[in-house]
Scaffold this active site. Structure first.
Site, PDB file in Angstrom:
ATOM      1  N   ARG A  87       4.990  -5.158  -3.546  1.00 29.27           N
ATOM      2  CA  ARG A  87       4.074  -5.314  -2.403  1.00 29.27           C
ATOM      3  C   ARG A  87       2.818  -6.071  -2.826  1.00 29.27           C
ATOM      4  NH1 ARG A  87       3.644  -0.195   1.114  1.00 29.27           N
ATOM      5  NH2 ARG A  87       2.641  -1.763   2.421  1.00 29.27           N
TER       6      ARG A  87
ATOM      7  N   ARG B  69       4.893   4.392  12.053  1.00 26.95           N
ATOM      8  CA  ARG B  69       4.151   3.344  11.351  1.00 26.95           C
ATOM      9  C   ARG B  69       5.106   2.479  10.534  1.00 26.95           C
ATOM     10  NH1 ARG B  69       0.902   3.809   5.851  1.00 26.95           N
ATOM     11  NH2 ARG B  69       0.071   1.700   5.774  1.00 26.95           N
TER      12      ARG B  69
ATOM     13  N   HIS C  38      -4.838   3.770  -4.864  1.00 32.24           N
ATOM     14  CA  HIS C  38      -5.410   2.548  -5.401  1.00 32.24           C
ATOM     15  C   HIS C  38      -6.930   2.572  -5.470  1.00 32.24           C
ATOM     16  CE1 HIS C  38      -1.367   1.583  -4.210  1.00 32.24           C
ATOM     17  NE2 HIS C  38      -1.684   1.766  -2.948  1.00 32.24           N
TER      18      HIS C  38
ATOM     19  N   ALA D  27      -3.063   5.210   0.427  1.00 27.39           N
ATOM     20  CA  ALA D  27      -4.022   4.197  -0.010  1.00 27.39           C
ATOM     21  C   ALA D  27      -5.005   4.727  -1.056  1.00 27.39           C
ATOM     22  CB  ALA D  27      -4.775   3.634   1.194  1.00 27.39           C
TER      23      ALA D  27
ATOM     24  N   HIS E 252       5.881   7.377  -4.027  1.00 29.25           N
ATOM     25  CA  HIS E 252       5.640   6.347  -3.008  1.00 29.25           C
ATOM     26  C   HIS E 252       6.961   6.011  -2.344  1.00 29.25           C
ATOM     27  CE1 HIS E 252       1.535   5.779  -4.268  1.00 29.25           C
ATOM     28  NE2 HIS E 252       1.980   5.809  -5.515  1.00 29.25           N
ATOM     29  N   ILE E 253       6.966   5.919  -1.045  1.00 31.86           N
ATOM     30  CA  ILE E 253       8.182   5.638  -0.292  1.00 31.86           C
ATOM     31  C   ILE E 253       8.678   4.223  -0.574  1.00 31.86           C
ATOM     32  CG2 ILE E 253       9.122   5.405   2.043  1.00 31.86           C
ATOM     33  CD1 ILE E 253       7.092   7.672   2.847  1.00 31.86           C
ATOM     34  N   THR E 254       7.752   3.281  -0.631  1.00 30.36           N
ATOM     35  CA  THR E 254       8.124   1.891  -0.901  1.00 30.36           C
ATOM     36  C   THR E 254       7.957   1.586  -2.386  1.00 30.36           C
ATOM     37  OG1 THR E 254       5.890   1.027  -0.546  1.00 30.36           O
ATOM     38  CG2 THR E 254       7.347   1.164   1.396  1.00 30.36           C
TER      39      THR E 254
ATOM     40  N   ARG F  96      -1.884  -3.037  -4.229  1.00 31.78           N
ATOM     41  CA  ARG F  96      -1.098  -1.801  -4.202  1.00 31.78           C
ATOM     42  C   ARG F  96      -0.394  -1.521  -5.528  1.00 31.78           C
ATOM     43  NH1 ARG F  96      -0.942  -0.102   1.134  1.00 31.78           N
ATOM     44  NH2 ARG F  96      -1.071  -1.773   2.658  1.00 31.78           N
TER      45      ARG F  96
ATOM     46  N   ASN G 239       1.786  11.971  -2.661  1.00 35.09           N
ATOM     47  CA  ASN G 239       1.766  10.597  -2.188  1.00 35.09           C
ATOM     48  C   ASN G 239       0.364  10.421  -1.641  1.00 35.09           C
ATOM     49  OD1 ASN G 239       1.873   8.161  -0.871  1.00 35.09           O
ATOM     50  ND2 ASN G 239       3.920   8.491  -0.024  1.00 35.09           N
TER      51      ASN G 239
ATOM     52  N   TYR H  13       8.751   2.188   6.049  1.00 35.02           N
ATOM     53  CA  TYR H  13       8.635   3.618   5.773  1.00 35.02           C
ATOM     54  C   TYR H  13       9.718   4.467   6.421  1.00 35.02           C
ATOM     55  CZ  TYR H  13       4.047   2.073   4.223  1.00 35.02           C
ATOM     56  OH  TYR H  13       3.031   1.419   3.579  1.00 35.02           O
TER      57      TYR H  13
ATOM     58  N   ASP I 184      -9.455  12.806 -10.817  1.00 40.62           N
ATOM     59  CA  ASP I 184     -10.245  13.830 -11.517  1.00 40.62           C
ATOM     60  C   ASP I 184      -9.889  15.233 -11.044  1.00 40.62           C
ATOM     61  OD1 ASP I 184     -11.466  11.817 -12.961  1.00 40.62           O
ATOM     62  OD2 ASP I 184     -13.380  11.940 -11.889  1.00 40.62           O
TER      63      ASP I 184
ATOM     64  N   GLU J   9       3.751  11.531  -8.934  1.00 39.28           N
ATOM     65  CA  GLU J   9       3.259  10.589  -7.927  1.00 39.28           C
ATOM     66  C   GLU J   9       4.470   9.968  -7.230  1.00 39.28           C
ATOM     67  OE1 GLU J   9       0.856   6.316  -7.883  1.00 39.28           O
ATOM     68  OE2 GLU J   9       0.929   7.478  -9.738  1.00 39.28           O
TER      69      GLU J   9
ATOM     70  N   PRO K  71      -3.634   9.566   3.382  1.00 37.97           N
ATOM     71  CA  PRO K  71      -3.919   8.893   4.648  1.00 37.97           C
ATOM     72  C   PRO K  71      -2.739   8.121   5.209  1.00 37.97           C
ATOM     73  CG  PRO K  71      -5.131   7.871   2.835  1.00 37.97           C
ATOM     74  CD  PRO K  71      -4.496   9.099   2.300  1.00 37.97           C
ATOM     75  N   ASN K  72      -2.616   8.224   6.509  1.00 36.09           N
ATOM     76  CA  ASN K  72      -1.639   7.521   7.340  1.00 36.09           C
ATOM     77  C   ASN K  72      -0.214   8.053   7.211  1.00 36.09           C
ATOM     78  OD1 ASN K  72      -3.529   5.725   8.529  1.00 36.09           O
ATOM     79  ND2 ASN K  72      -3.560   4.597   6.598  1.00 36.09           N
TER      80      ASN K  72
END
Length: 172
Positions: free
Chosen positions: A127, A36, A100, A97, A120-122, A131, A94, A41, A107, A118, A28-29
């Site tokens: 944070r 954004r 978390h 949200a 993550h950009i940040t 998160r 990625n 990001y 699963d 996995e 998402p997002n």
């Protein structure tokens, strides 16, 4: 939406790779990359990022199947569609949200039995506290965070190196 429609054909075989491939899943997002919170990001769009990842895969003789959705069930359906596909060598995810919150994505990743990284950009550890917990990290082959979008390219390189390495024998 177009990404979802293209990838939704995967369970029926029309998007299955015919050569060694990686799946790229953005949650998402991430469709808002480039607009954004660019200070967090960056200004690179998802389309630009997917193009760079596809180029890196191509240089490593890997195909790339990209998918982005803001809907958890769509991510599950996409993953399920590639379970048992011998050409899929790994997943770069990625989950946004959903990292978390989603036991379902965890699963599904375990259920299809495809190794995953996995991304993550940040740096999620710098944070908000919520998160800093991931439902995916403890079952991922690796976690890359805080490298910006370069983390995706590092994940491609990881899978390429893994494919080029001879299998490790169990220690006696």
């Amino acid at each position: 939406m177009a990404t979802e429609q293209r990838a939704s054909l995967a369970p029926h075989g029309s998007d299955h790779p015919t050569q060694p491939a990686l799946l790229l899943i953005n949650g998402p997002n991430l469709n808002l990359l480039g607009t954004r919170e660019p200070t967090k990001y960056g200004t690179q769009t998802l389309a630009e990022l997917e193009y760079l990842i596809k180029q890196r895969c191509s240089s490593q003789n890997l195909a790339l199947v990209s998918f982005q959705s803001n809907h958890e069930g769509a991510i599950l359906d996409f993953l399920h569609g590639f379970g048992g596909d011998p050409n899929v060598k790994g997943v770069i995810i990625n989950a946004g949200a959903y990292t978390h919150t989603s036991v379902a994505i965890r699963d599904a990743l375990l259920g299809v039995n495809i190794p995953f990284v996995e991304v993550h950009i940040t740096n999620v550890h710098k944070r908000e506290r919520f998160r800093q917990h991931s439902y995916l990290s403890d079952v991922a082959e690796a976690v890359i965070c805080g490298l910006g979008t370069y983390g995706y390219l590092a994940a491609v390189d990881y899978f390429a190196a893994k494919m080029d390495s001879p299998p490790q024998s169990a220690a006696a």
